[in-house]
Design a protein around this motif. Structure first.
Motif, PDB file in Angstrom:
ATOM      1  N   PHE A  91      -0.318  -2.495  -9.528  1.00 37.05           N
ATOM      2  CA  PHE A  91      -0.179  -3.002  -8.155  1.00 37.05           C
ATOM      3  C   PHE A  91       0.944  -4.039  -8.077  1.00 37.05           C
ATOM      4  O   PHE A  91       1.592  -4.181  -7.042  1.00 37.05           O
ATOM      5  CB  PHE A  91      -1.481  -3.629  -7.667  1.00 37.05           C
ATOM      6  N   GLU A 118       0.849  -1.215   0.000  1.00 35.51           N
ATOM      7  CA  GLU A 118       0.000   0.000   0.000  1.00 35.51           C
ATOM      8  C   GLU A 118       0.874   1.251   0.000  1.00 35.51           C
ATOM      9  O   GLU A 118       0.595   2.218  -0.702  1.00 35.51           O
ATOM     10  CB  GLU A 118      -0.860   0.097   1.252  1.00 35.51           C
ATOM     11  N   ARG A 124      -8.235  -7.032  -2.406  1.00 36.30           N
ATOM     12  CA  ARG A 124      -8.447  -6.239  -1.195  1.00 36.30           C
ATOM     13  C   ARG A 124      -8.676  -4.779  -1.533  1.00 36.30           C
ATOM     14  O   ARG A 124      -9.477  -4.095  -0.892  1.00 36.30           O
ATOM     15  CB  ARG A 124      -7.253  -6.380  -0.244  1.00 36.30           C
ATOM     16  N   HIS A 125      -7.970  -4.279  -2.549  1.00 35.60           N
ATOM     17  CA  HIS A 125      -8.129  -2.883  -2.942  1.00 35.60           C
ATOM     18  C   HIS A 125      -9.583  -2.578  -3.325  1.00 35.60           C
ATOM     19  O   HIS A 125     -10.121  -1.539  -2.948  1.00 35.60           O
ATOM     20  CB  HIS A 125      -7.204  -2.581  -4.119  1.00 35.60           C
ATOM     21  N   TYR A 126     -10.202  -3.499  -4.059  1.00 31.15           N
ATOM     22  CA  TYR A 126     -11.564  -3.223  -4.535  1.00 31.15           C
ATOM     23  C   TYR A 126     -12.645  -3.730  -3.590  1.00 31.15           C
ATOM     24  O   TYR A 126     -13.739  -3.181  -3.541  1.00 31.15           O
ATOM     25  CB  TYR A 126     -11.773  -3.833  -5.927  1.00 31.15           C
ATOM     26  N   PHE A 183      -3.841  -8.595  -3.397  1.00 28.53           N
ATOM     27  CA  PHE A 183      -3.745  -7.147  -3.151  1.00 28.53           C
ATOM     28  C   PHE A 183      -4.837  -6.412  -3.935  1.00 28.53           C
ATOM     29  O   PHE A 183      -5.517  -5.527  -3.408  1.00 28.53           O
ATOM     30  CB  PHE A 183      -2.363  -6.631  -3.570  1.00 28.53           C
ATOM     31  N   THR A 184      -4.990  -6.785  -5.214  1.00 25.85           N
ATOM     32  CA  THR A 184      -5.992  -6.146  -6.070  1.00 25.85           C
ATOM     33  C   THR A 184      -7.401  -6.408  -5.530  1.00 25.85           C
ATOM     34  O   THR A 184      -8.246  -5.500  -5.489  1.00 25.85           O
ATOM     35  CB  THR A 184      -5.860  -6.667  -7.511  1.00 25.85           C
ATOM     36  N   VAL A 240       2.435   1.891  -3.355  1.00 22.02           N
ATOM     37  CA  VAL A 240       1.523   2.435  -4.374  1.00 22.02           C
ATOM     38  C   VAL A 240       1.650   3.958  -4.371  1.00 22.02           C
ATOM     39  O   VAL A 240       1.724   4.590  -5.431  1.00 22.02           O
ATOM     40  CB  VAL A 240       0.064   2.001  -4.114  1.00 22.02           C
ATOM     41  N   LYS A 276     -12.054  -4.603  -0.158  1.00 17.60           N
ATOM     42  CA  LYS A 276     -11.755  -4.181   1.220  1.00 17.60           C
ATOM     43  C   LYS A 276     -11.535  -5.330   2.207  1.00 17.60           C
ATOM     44  O   LYS A 276     -10.682  -5.247   3.060  1.00 17.60           O
ATOM     45  CB  LYS A 276     -12.848  -3.245   1.788  1.00 17.60           C
TER      46      LYS A 276
END
Lengths: 316, 172
Positions: A301, A35, A158-160, A155-156, A38, A162
């Motif tokens: 990412f 994170e 979780r990014h979208y 990761f992707t 990024v 949560k």
């Protein structure tokens, strides 16, 4: 004590070889660190000094443009020196063994090896062989594992989405030959995704795949129902020749992700693909370029995740 | 047992000392974690219009080779234009100056500021680098085997805590 060759005596990450058997706190630490990276990749100066003076060797015994490039960018953004070796085209063809190659590069004071090899276990072999101050990252070994791809996928997600705890995730395509699918499954189950599905024809599933903790579907209509995340896999052209599949057209008809099939999943479902895509084989262009596709953010990412892995390893 | 000053009172002192030095083009940047809490309060109380910035200097530390990456790295967040800006950098406890050196390096990777000043709640001396604050809440002499940290309660109240230095822990 542990027998995990990836962890050092104090339980910290020494090498990244597979997502299998890595405890959730280690996976989450990688995602949290990513994170922060990024943010770094969005600045004017996309570089931090943390690996200044370190040497990262990309050892690619199997061709790969995308993965090698993202590892190279990640290492450079950490201020490391990067050496790219395409070994298929160098000493190996002159008969030098894998470990001889590694010994020679270690004598050049490598700090980290990023290894891609067509043989499962190649990165493990190198990790067991090198001196304790050298770190090894598996960038794909045979059908076994591709841990940074699995990590960038979670990761992707979780990014979208949560949170992992209420998700239904479907992995679609050639599970049998896919090191990506194995890395995804281990990461997703460790992070607490309650339902991971695999959707594939019987000929492209490993026997007893249920043992990995997944639900098996052979039919897209049933498999995609109520799904939050679709992880599409690349269908390799050479599989067609091996008679596991009748034809590309036939595969696309039953398993290719079209807007109609995507509509069977939840309306806010996201679509991932590790690339490179075969448009019109496993995925339709209307989906690949559509609103639910997060395929290009995945690439961005991926650099942050690889920066996180490298900086965590180098600090141990 | 040493009596520590009240962090809320020190912050009130610091705020008043900074008041005449800030303008509408002043940007406030806090260093994680304690400095970010202070910067948030200063940003609010001094009514500064530019968005609050926060820095996590983990990727710029000079002791990475000894102790590795901090277990919990937080994203830095600088959403104003650093190029040409006037920044006040905020930290909780100013000690060796190494954290500030790292923060300066990180800030310059966002752009070239016109000026940077330094505010600290406590200056405990012991500098190892030529770094001096423009604004301090208080100066305090502490034994070198002690660490001083800022803490925040669930209600947001700030307080100071003194503890023994962990030989494996992070320097201030």
């Amino acid at each position: 004590m542990n027998n995990n060759p990836q962890l050092n005596k104090s339980g910290k990450l020494q090498h990244l070889l597979t997502t299998e058997g890595l405890p959730a706190p280690i996976l989450l630490n990688i995602l949290d660190t990513a994170e922060s990276f990024v943010g770094v990749t969005e600045r004017d100066v996309k570089k931090v000094p943390i690996l200044r003076g370190k040497s990262v060797f990309n050892l690619f015994f199997e061709p790969s443009t995308r993965t090698r490039t993202t590892f190279e960018i990640a290492a450079k953004r950490l201020s490391a020196d990067v050496v790219n070796l395409n070994i298929a085209a160098s000493s190996q063809s002159k008969g030098e063994t894998l470990l001889d190659t590694v010994n020679n590069l270690s004598a050049m004071h490598a700090d980290m090896f990023v290894v891609r090899h067509s043989q499962s276990g190649a990165a493990h072999l190198i990790a067991r062989h090198v001196q304790p101050e050298i770190h090894v990252i598996n960038a794909g070994d045979g059908r076994h594992a591709h841990p940074t791809q699995g990590l960038l996928d979670v990761f992707t997600i979780r990014h979208y989405k949560k949170d992992f705890r209420n998700l239904r995730v479907a992995i679609v395509g050639d599970i049998l030959h896919s090191r990506v699918a194995r890395s995804q499954i281990h990461a997703l189950t460790t992070l607490g995704v309650p339902e991971v599905r695999v959707i594939a024809p019987k000929t492209l599933l490993p026997s007893k795949v249920e043992r990995l903790g997944v639900r098996v579907f052979h039919d897209m209509a049933a498999g995609l129902k109520d799904v939050d995340v679709l992880l599409m896999l690349r269908l390799q052209n050479e599989r067609m020749i091996s008679a596991r599949l009748p034809s590309k057209e036939e595969y696309f008809k039953y398993y290719g992700l079209t807007p109609e099939k995507l509509a069977l999943a939840k309306p806010d479902a996201i679509v991932l693909h590790p690339g490179p895509m075969n448009r019109g084989v496993e995925i339709d262009s209307a989906v690949a370029d559509g609103k639910q596709s997060v395929i290009l953010p995945q690439v961005t990412f991926g650099i942050a995740v690889r920066m996180a892995v490298m900086s965590i390893l180098a600090g141990h | 047992m040493m009596l520590l000053p009240d962090a809320e009172q020190l912050l009130a002192n610091l705020t008043e000392r900074m008041r005449s030095g800030v303008a509408t083009d002043t940007a406030i940047v806090g260093i994680h974690t304690g400095g970010a809490w202070l910067a948030e309060r200063l940003h609010h109380d001094l009514k500064l219009p530019l968005p609050l910035g926060t820095l996590d200097i983990s990727f710029y530390r000079d002791d990475f080779d000894k102790i590795g990456l901090h277990a919990q790295v937080r994203p830095s967040d600088i959403s104003f234009e650093v190029e040409g800006s006037h920044i006040i950098l905020v930290d909780d406890v100013l000690y060796t100056g190494r954290t500030i050196r790292a923060a300066l390096n990180e800030l310059f990777d966002y752009g070239r500021p016109s000026s940077i000043r330094l505010a600290a709640l406590i200056d405990r001396g012991g500098r190892e680098l030529p770094i001096a604050p423009q604004y301090v809440g208080a100066t305090l002499a502490l034994p070198s085997d002690k660490m001083l940290a800022l803490e925040k309660s669930s209600t947001g109240k700030l307080s100071l805590r003194l503890y023994d230095k962990n030989p494996m822990g992070h320097e201030q």
